[in-house]
Design a protein around this motif. Structure first.
Motif: not given
Length: 284
Positions: A35-39, A47-48, A54-55, A87-88
């Protein structure tokens, strides 16, 4: 109750609490890994991405623009996607490394409990052994996730390429991929954009070759330590010797598998263009 017995009870309770804490921490880290990598990767303004779809859509549009430009340097849209993916993977790599460490500690605790359990009946020992096997497999899986995400952190552009060839694309995206295939198949001079892809694809495989080599060496060293511990363990400690021998065999065999991964990636890194063509033709 005698002092020695009280001490034994206290140590037992501490061990139980510590094992429970490790298990709870592992559960938290598993959730964080998902759950944490995307946010966290989207902490920079703009940057999201809303979701994976969507990515992927943004990547295909940005890649088509990048390919049309003919430049080696990324355009703004492509740079934004690549930075996000870096970053992900960094977040995933750190989380997976923490999870691997926690699972390793929990696994050691479980196998020690199995080896030292003196209670009558096979039920408890079977439960400890089963839990130890599950935790060990999860630790190995988390190690593989560390390897993959470190690789993705080193070469985020190349690690994005599967999103270009997976799933439906627009007419422009499909036409762009066909141009990439044609230029790779021609064997002629590569455009600056294609050369950047080839170079990053080579670094992508070289990174895994180095990572796999380090992991293989670490596992081999661990195997030596385990066999030395096995040789120094009394023959009366049957369960301890059984655990040490089992892990000694596993850690002796795993470097062979990881070594093959290192060799395969090295081969691709030396001559990346044919492998990249196979990849774009759907052979990855």
């Amino acid at each position: 109750m005698r002092i020695s017995e009280r001490g034994a009870v206290v140590r037992s309770r501490i061990a139980g609490v510590s094992g429970g804490v490790l298990a709870g921490l592992a559960a938290v880290l598993v959730a964080a890994f998902v759950l944490a990598p995307a946010p966290l990767a989207a902490i920079r303004p703009g940057g999201g991405f809303a979701d994976q779809g969507h990515l992927a859509g943004s990547l295909r549009a940005a890649f088509a623009e990048y390919w049309r430009s003919g430049d080696r340097a990324f355009a703004t849209g492509m740079e934004s996607v690549v930075d996000y993916w870096l970053r992900y993977h960094l977040v995933k790599a750190v989380t997976a490394a923490l999870l691997c460490a926690v699972l390793a500690a929990l696994g050691v605790r479980l196998w020690k409990a199995y080896a030292r359990d003196a209670r009558p009946g096979p039920g408890r020992r079977a439960a400890l052994a089963s839990a130890g096997v599950v935790v060990t497999m999860l630790a190995l899986f988390s190690l593989a996730m560390v390897m993959a995400n470190v690789q993705g952190s080193v070469t985020p552009f190349a690690s994005l390429l599967p999103m270009l060839v997976d799933g439906p694309g627009s007419g422009e995206a499909s036409a762009t991929l066909e141009q990439v295939r044609q230029q790779l198949a021609s064997g002629g001079p590569a455009s600056p954009a294609l050369q950047a892809m080839i170079d990053d694809f080579a670094r992508y495989h070289l990174a895994m070759a180095v990572i796999a080599g380090i992991v293989a060496a670490g596992l081999a060293a661990l195997s030596v330590l385990l066999w030395r511990r096995f040789a120094g363990t009394a023959h009366t400690e049957l369960r301890t010797r059984r655990v040490l021998a089992s892990f000694g065999v596993v850690t002796a065999l795993l470097p062979l598998l990881v070594g093959l991964i290192a060799v395969a990636n090295t081969t691709t890194a030396v001559d990346p263009a044919p492998a990249l063509l196979v990849f774009f033709e759907g052979g990855w």
